[in-house]
Design an enzyme around this catalytic site. Structure first.
Site, PDB file in Angstrom:
ATOM      1  N   ALA A 138      -5.175  -4.942  -0.184  1.00  0.00           N
ATOM      2  CA  ALA A 138      -6.088  -4.344  -1.171  1.00  0.00           C
ATOM      3  C   ALA A 138      -5.412  -4.234  -2.544  1.00  0.00           C
ATOM      4  O   ALA A 138      -6.022  -4.538  -3.569  1.00  0.00           O
ATOM      5  CB  ALA A 138      -6.541  -2.965  -0.683  1.00  0.00           C
TER       6      ALA A 138
ATOM      7  N   CYS B 208      -0.329   6.824  -5.880  1.00  0.00           N
ATOM      8  CA  CYS B 208      -1.586   6.807  -6.633  1.00  0.00           C
ATOM      9  C   CYS B 208      -2.010   8.186  -7.149  1.00  0.00           C
ATOM     10  O   CYS B 208      -2.432   8.329  -8.296  1.00  0.00           O
ATOM     11  CB  CYS B 208      -2.684   6.208  -5.763  1.00  0.00           C
ATOM     12  SG  CYS B 208      -2.641   6.783  -4.061  1.00  0.00           S
TER      13      CYS B 208
ATOM     14  N   HIS C  15      -9.771   7.988  -6.680  1.00  0.00           N
ATOM     15  CA  HIS C  15      -9.277   9.306  -6.264  1.00  0.00           C
ATOM     16  C   HIS C  15      -9.712  10.350  -7.299  1.00  0.00           C
ATOM     17  O   HIS C  15      -9.716  10.077  -8.506  1.00  0.00           O
ATOM     18  CB  HIS C  15      -7.752   9.330  -6.213  1.00  0.00           C
ATOM     19  CG  HIS C  15      -7.136   8.576  -5.069  1.00  0.00           C
ATOM     20  ND1 HIS C  15      -7.863   7.906  -4.121  1.00  0.00           N
ATOM     21  CD2 HIS C  15      -5.829   8.417  -4.732  1.00  0.00           C
ATOM     22  CE1 HIS C  15      -7.030   7.354  -3.244  1.00  0.00           C
ATOM     23  NE2 HIS C  15      -5.800   7.641  -3.591  1.00  0.00           N
TER      24      HIS C  15
ATOM     25  N   ASN D 225      -7.739   4.340  -7.805  1.00  0.00           N
ATOM     26  CA  ASN D 225      -6.413   4.423  -7.178  1.00  0.00           C
ATOM     27  C   ASN D 225      -5.779   3.059  -6.961  1.00  0.00           C
ATOM     28  O   ASN D 225      -4.564   2.933  -6.916  1.00  0.00           O
ATOM     29  CB  ASN D 225      -6.511   5.166  -5.843  1.00  0.00           C
ATOM     30  CG  ASN D 225      -7.582   4.593  -4.940  1.00  0.00           C
ATOM     31  OD1 ASN D 225      -8.764   4.624  -5.280  1.00  0.00           O
ATOM     32  ND2 ASN D 225      -7.176   4.068  -3.799  1.00  0.00           N
TER      33      ASN D 225
HETATM   34  P1  A2P Z   1      -1.147  -9.812   6.037  1.00  0.00           P
HETATM   35  O1  A2P Z   1      -2.474 -10.133   5.438  1.00  0.00           O
HETATM   36  O2  A2P Z   1      -0.411 -11.056   6.419  1.00  0.00           O
HETATM   37  O3  A2P Z   1      -1.184  -8.780   7.124  1.00  0.00           O
HETATM   38  P2  A2P Z   1      -3.155  -3.494   3.058  1.00  0.00           P
HETATM   39  O4  A2P Z   1      -2.364  -2.371   2.446  1.00  0.00           O
HETATM   40  O5  A2P Z   1      -4.431  -3.750   2.340  1.00  0.00           O
HETATM   41  O6  A2P Z   1      -3.341  -3.316   4.520  1.00  0.00           O
HETATM   42  O7  A2P Z   1      -2.269  -4.817   2.852  1.00  0.00           O
HETATM   43  C1  A2P Z   1      -0.965  -4.930   3.348  1.00  0.00           C
HETATM   44  C2  A2P Z   1      -0.336  -6.207   2.827  1.00  0.00           C
HETATM   45  O8  A2P Z   1       0.994  -6.289   3.361  1.00  0.00           O
HETATM   46  C3  A2P Z   1      -1.043  -7.469   3.302  1.00  0.00           C
HETATM   47  O9  A2P Z   1      -0.968  -8.468   2.311  1.00  0.00           O
HETATM   48  C4  A2P Z   1      -0.229  -7.849   4.510  1.00  0.00           C
HETATM   49  O10 A2P Z   1      -0.264  -9.216   4.813  1.00  0.00           O
HETATM   50  C5  A2P Z   1       1.154  -7.500   4.024  1.00  0.00           C
HETATM   51  N1  A2P Z   1       2.069  -7.389   5.167  1.00  0.00           N
HETATM   52  C6  A2P Z   1       1.945  -6.581   6.249  1.00  0.00           C
HETATM   53  N2  A2P Z   1       2.962  -6.788   7.112  1.00  0.00           N
HETATM   54  C7  A2P Z   1       3.743  -7.755   6.560  1.00  0.00           C
HETATM   55  C8  A2P Z   1       4.929  -8.413   6.964  1.00  0.00           C
HETATM   56  N3  A2P Z   1       5.536  -8.144   8.100  1.00  0.00           N
HETATM   57  N4  A2P Z   1       5.453  -9.362   6.126  1.00  0.00           N
HETATM   58  C9  A2P Z   1       4.840  -9.666   4.965  1.00  0.00           C
HETATM   59  N5  A2P Z   1       3.707  -9.069   4.538  1.00  0.00           N
HETATM   60  C10 A2P Z   1       3.162  -8.125   5.308  1.00  0.00           C
END
Ligand code: A2P
Length: 342
Positions: free
Chosen positions: A19, A135, A248, A322
């Site tokens: 997000a 945020c 927020h 936020n």
């Molecule tokens: P992915 O789409 O591959 O899960 P949000 O806060 O909206 O949930 O987004 C979290 C972000 O962090 C997403 O882009 C997610 O990618 C990334 N992410 C989560 N776990 C990992 C990981 N192990 N390595 C790299 N990026 C990650």
């Protein structure tokens, strides 16, 4: 010293499918950040998928196997664990890391910066990492720092009304899914939040700590003091998750060293960078997350009025997006400071 004016920067966005990450990408393009190359990174799950940057499709790469050499600026928003593991590697490879997680915010050798409040702090980054505040602290600081400079804030009482987008994409989906389920007479089936969030609110964000506060609440205490460089400021926070998608809100009461009238506060905030005052004492004369904040950049302040219970108290209502000012926009503004040689 190199002339940064005409330089273009290779920018990595870690968490590009999330997000905040996707908003970082759109704000970089919107603000015409001097991007020489863009590297969207995420987990193995989304590696190979495509995101859009400035009208072009770019393939998402796997953070775990990516070599950070050649990255100038890395915007991290993939959670604290990922930041702890990978941010030092990017910094060691020469990148300036702007980290949206809480992994480094309270480290003395990592500056915690709101672009309108303490931009000079971003210059001193011995570890090559600049932390982006949480945020709820971000919007509070944009609105309160100018009042603090004018009248000296001694104490802040704040109750937050935090939208689900602060919990990422899965939290947005949960509010949508539960709302649809309830309207169809089905069980809301809480998964992402500990209780039903649709048509409800939850006075619990992040982990509970030994003092009875949640970590989200203590972030307001710790981060306010660090950003304003004033450990004497007292902060009494309550953080609440509400069934709003974006934006927020905060009901804030401050006690100042010298009396600040609502008129004086309105005048100061009317000139403050990043602030828009929406304060008419009539129906719809105040900002809300849906009508004002969502999808926009400013921090909106309304309902400015005296505290009936304290001679030097003042009440305010502070609202912001936020995901934008609270996270992605400030991160890009910090990147702009870095790009300008700061
Ligand atoms: P992915 O789409 O591959 O899960 P949000 O806060 O909206 O949930 O987004 C979290 C972000 O962090 C997403 O882009 C997610 O990618 C990334 N992410 C989560 N776990 C990992 C990981 N192990 N390595 C790299 N990026 C990650």
């Amino acid at each position: 010293m190199s002339n940064q004016q005409n330089r273009a920067f290779t920018v990595a966005v870690v968490g590009a499918t999330g997000a905040v990450g996707e908003t970082m990408l759109s704000i970089l393009a919107e603000r015409k950040f001097p991007v020489g190359g863009i590297v969207p990174l995420a987990s193995e799950r989304s590696a190979g998928s495509e995101i859009e940057f400035d009208g072009k499709k770019i393939t998402v790469r796997d953070l775990a196997t990516f070599d950070p050499k050649g990255v100038d600026i890395a915007l991290f928003s993939a959670g604290g664990g990922i930041s702890k593991e990978y941010a030092p590697k990017f910094a060691a490879a020469g990148a300036v890391v702007i980290d949206n997680s809480s992994a480094f915010r309270y480290d003395d050798d990592v500056p915690l910066v709101v672009s309108e409040v303490n931009p000079e702090a971003a210059k001193n980054r011995p570890r090559g990492i600049i932390a982006n505040p949480n945020c709820s602290t971000m919007q509070l600081m944009v609105a309160l720092a100018p009042l603090h400079r004018a009248a000296g804030i001694e104490r802040i009482n704040v109750a937050t009304y935090q939208s689900v987008s602060g919990g990422g994409r899965s939290a947005l989906e949960e509010l949508g899914r539960q709302t649809a389920a309830i309207l169809n007479f089905q069980d809301p089936d809480p998964r992402r939040f500990p209780m039903q969030i649709a048509f409800n609110l939850i006075p619990h964000i992040d982990d509970f700590l030994d003092n009875g506060f949640t970590k989200e609440e203590m972030k307001l205490v710790w981060e306010t003091r660090k950003i304003l460089s004033d450990d004497s400021i007292q902060v009494n926070p309550t953080a609440v998750r509400v069934p709003v998608f974006y934006g927020h809100s905060e009901a804030v009461n401050i006690e100042t060293k010298t009396k600040l009238t609502p008129e004086a506060a309105r005048e100061i905030l009317g000139k403050a960078a990043g602030v828009v005052v929406v304060d008419e004492r009539k129906a719809a004369g105040y900002p809300t997350p849906v009508t004002h904040a969502s999808g926009t950049d400013p921090v909106y302040v309304g309902r400015i009025r005296d505290d009936l219970s304290h001679p030097r108290g003042l009440n305010l209502w502070i609202v912001a997006d936020n995901i934008r000012k609270g996270a992605a926009l400030n991160a890009v503004q910090l990147a702009e400071l870095v790009a300008a040689g700061g």
